[in-house]
Write a protein that holds these residues in place. Structure first.
Motif, PDB file in Angstrom:
ATOM      1  N   GLU A  82      -3.722  14.022  -3.716  1.00  0.00           N
ATOM      2  CA  GLU A  82      -4.338  13.560  -2.475  1.00  0.00           C
ATOM      3  C   GLU A  82      -3.328  13.363  -1.351  1.00  0.00           C
ATOM      4  O   GLU A  82      -3.655  13.562  -0.172  1.00  0.00           O
ATOM      5  CB  GLU A  82      -5.107  12.251  -2.729  1.00  0.00           C
ATOM      6  N   ASP A 109      -5.215   9.807 -13.207  1.00  0.00           N
ATOM      7  CA  ASP A 109      -5.200   9.098 -11.928  1.00  0.00           C
ATOM      8  C   ASP A 109      -3.898   9.353 -11.164  1.00  0.00           C
ATOM      9  O   ASP A 109      -3.898   9.533  -9.934  1.00  0.00           O
ATOM     10  CB  ASP A 109      -5.375   7.593 -12.178  1.00  0.00           C
ATOM     11  N   ARG A 138      -4.144  12.775  -9.658  1.00  0.00           N
ATOM     12  CA  ARG A 138      -5.066  12.767  -8.510  1.00  0.00           C
ATOM     13  C   ARG A 138      -4.400  12.160  -7.272  1.00  0.00           C
ATOM     14  O   ARG A 138      -4.514  12.701  -6.162  1.00  0.00           O
ATOM     15  CB  ARG A 138      -6.317  11.961  -8.877  1.00  0.00           C
ATOM     16  N   ARG A 139      -3.697  11.042  -7.469  1.00  0.00           N
ATOM     17  CA  ARG A 139      -3.053  10.373  -6.339  1.00  0.00           C
ATOM     18  C   ARG A 139      -1.990  11.264  -5.693  1.00  0.00           C
ATOM     19  O   ARG A 139      -1.901  11.358  -4.457  1.00  0.00           O
ATOM     20  CB  ARG A 139      -2.435   9.056  -6.795  1.00  0.00           C
ATOM     21  N   ARG A 147       2.794   3.962  -6.080  1.00  0.00           N
ATOM     22  CA  ARG A 147       1.723   3.684  -7.050  1.00  0.00           C
ATOM     23  C   ARG A 147       1.574   4.833  -8.040  1.00  0.00           C
ATOM     24  O   ARG A 147       1.473   4.624  -9.249  1.00  0.00           O
ATOM     25  CB  ARG A 147       0.395   3.473  -6.316  1.00  0.00           C
ATOM     26  N   ALA A 148       1.541   6.041  -7.524  1.00  0.00           N
ATOM     27  CA  ALA A 148       1.378   7.219  -8.386  1.00  0.00           C
ATOM     28  C   ALA A 148       2.559   7.363  -9.340  1.00  0.00           C
ATOM     29  O   ALA A 148       2.376   7.635 -10.536  1.00  0.00           O
ATOM     30  CB  ALA A 148       1.234   8.472  -7.521  1.00  0.00           C
ATOM     31  N   GLU A 154       2.648  15.850  -8.507  1.00  0.00           N
ATOM     32  CA  GLU A 154       1.481  16.356  -9.223  1.00  0.00           C
ATOM     33  C   GLU A 154       1.910  17.140 -10.469  1.00  0.00           C
ATOM     34  O   GLU A 154       1.341  16.974 -11.555  1.00  0.00           O
ATOM     35  CB  GLU A 154       0.671  17.257  -8.285  1.00  0.00           C
ATOM     36  N   SER A 157       0.834  -1.224   0.000  1.00  0.00           N
ATOM     37  CA  SER A 157       0.000   0.000   0.000  1.00  0.00           C
ATOM     38  C   SER A 157       0.862   1.266   0.000  1.00  0.00           C
ATOM     39  O   SER A 157       0.666   2.187   0.800  1.00  0.00           O
ATOM     40  CB  SER A 157      -0.932   0.002   1.219  1.00  0.00           C
ATOM     41  N   GLU A 180       1.494   4.445  -1.563  1.00  0.00           N
ATOM     42  CA  GLU A 180       0.747   5.353  -2.442  1.00  0.00           C
ATOM     43  C   GLU A 180       1.654   6.197  -3.344  1.00  0.00           C
ATOM     44  O   GLU A 180       1.356   6.407  -4.517  1.00  0.00           O
ATOM     45  CB  GLU A 180      -0.169   6.267  -1.610  1.00  0.00           C
ATOM     46  N   GLU A 181       2.743   6.720  -2.779  1.00  0.00           N
ATOM     47  CA  GLU A 181       3.675   7.508  -3.606  1.00  0.00           C
ATOM     48  C   GLU A 181       4.212   6.651  -4.749  1.00  0.00           C
ATOM     49  O   GLU A 181       4.316   7.102  -5.887  1.00  0.00           O
ATOM     50  CB  GLU A 181       4.836   8.026  -2.761  1.00  0.00           C
TER      51      GLU A 181
END
Length: 379
Positions: free
Chosen positions: A115, A108, A111-112, A78-79, A122, A73, A75-76
């Motif tokens: 967030e 996507d 967006r990730r 994944r983006a 970004e 999990s 997140e950084e």
């Protein structure tokens, strides 16, 4: 030392070194069980491999990175992996329709990053979205997102990516139905001023190369040639084989457009050598194809065949199917030209026996040979 996103984003600029470091980090992280570090190393590898044109390897690295990021999990990660996958698909796609579905992927990624509050991520992903629209030949949204990214980089005071966004805007303006050379040059002179203020000769060289490309599109041969010579000088000063190879590619096109084929071939040979030295296999293959096309135009079929086959070997070595198809197309064209010329010669030999008027015989190289004979006769 663990890799961070700044290093991931910069991997394409220093591809060989970034790849070497990332591969070493992957081994270290596997040994220690550091999954987050391994994910970052895989994404960095993928970024570098995309820049080097080693797309099959990049696909594998991105897929592995996505799997690891999902497991923990991250997140950084994944983006960042999504952003890299869009860059990869831009290189792999054969038409605009294949790219449309990746607009959602690019959005996507933006967006990730938004967030989790990662402003640079970004901005970088927004620049990738601009690049995607440009690949789809949609200049207006490409300009829009490049401007958005540029504003974010100014806010972040990130000079390196401000330079990238200036280059992106230049590409967007030149991709318009009616290329806006004036605005493109404005972007490049702004970028050159930034590079000069930083004292970064490699970035200065890149800006001079871009200025040369714009001047060449405007048929300003001498201005383009002067900018290319300055660009190559700067790249040589910082010992950038890859940079010099890029300049040589443009020089080959410039000389070809001016009908100066001897100069084009001379610089083309240097281009191939530097690409090989830099480890840029895809561009090395494309350089061989370009030289092959020049030889084909000059009716040097055997040399054109050798160059096409050499290009096929280079592309096959890195698993680049797009390049292999390009090389095969050249080989097929050469074989057709050779066959046509052979048929023409045979028909001329038996024309009297067959009662075939010579005016009805198609000889694709007749005008070229007549021109050479005329020059020889009058010299």
């Amino acid at each position: 030392m663990p890799l961070n996103l700044d290093q991931v984003f910069a991997a394409g600029d220093f591809a060989e070194a970034a790849l070497e470091n990332a591969l070493r980090r992957q081994d270290d992280c596997l040994a220690t069980g550091d999954k987050k570090g391994r994910a970052m190393a895989l994404i960095t590898s993928a970024e570098a491999l995309v820049a080097l044109g080693r797309l099959k390897e990049a696909q594998t690295a991105v897929a592995q990175a996505k799997t690891v990021c999902s497991e923990i999990s991250f997140e950084e990660g994944r983006a960042a992996a999504l952003n890299t996958s869009v860059k990869l698909q831009i290189k792999l796609a054969s038409d605009d329709e294949e790219l449309v579905e990746f607009v959602d992927t690019a959005t996507d990624a933006i967006r990730r990053f938004h967030e989790i509050g990662h402003r640079k991520g970004e901005a970088v992903s927004t620049l990738t979205l601009s690049r995607l629209y440009l690949a789809m030949h949609r200049a207006e949204p490409a300009v829009k997102y490049a401007k958005t990214a540029h504003a974010l980089f100014v806010e972040l005071r990130d000079t390196s990516f401000r330079l990238q966004s200036h280059h992106m805007l230049k590409d967007c303006y030149m991709a318009k139905q009616h290329p806006d050379r004036e605005r493109a040059l404005q972007e490049m002179h702004a970028a050159l001023a930034l590079a000069e203020a930083e004292g970064d000769r490699a970035k200065m060289a890149t800006c001079m190369h871009s200025i040369a490309e714009i001047e060449a599109r405007g048929n300003s041969f001498h201005k383009a040639l002067a900018s290319l010579k300055e660009s190559r000088r700067l790249f040589a000063e910082v010992r950038s084989d890859r940079g010099q190879a890029i300049v040589l590619a443009t020089l080959v096109d410039l000389y070809c457009s001016a009908g100066m084929y001897v100069e084009a071939v001379t610089h083309g040979k240097d281009w191939v050598t530097l690409c090989h030295k830099a480890g840029d296999n895809f561009t090395e293959g494309m350089a061989l194809v370009k030289l092959g096309k020049i030889m084909l135009e000059s009716a040097h079929y055997d040399k054109a065949t050798q160059l096409a086959e050499a290009a096929q070997a280079v592309f096959a070595g890195v698993g680049n199917t797009t390049g292999t198809e390009v090389a095969q197309d050249l080989l097929d064209t050469v074989n057709r030209a050779k066959a046509s010329e052979e048929i023409g010669r045979t028909l001329y030999k038996v024309a009297d026996l067959m009662h075939v008027p010579t005016s009805l015989i198609i000889d694709p190289n007749l005008n070229k040979r007549m021109g050479r004979a005329y020059v020889s006769f009058h010299s």
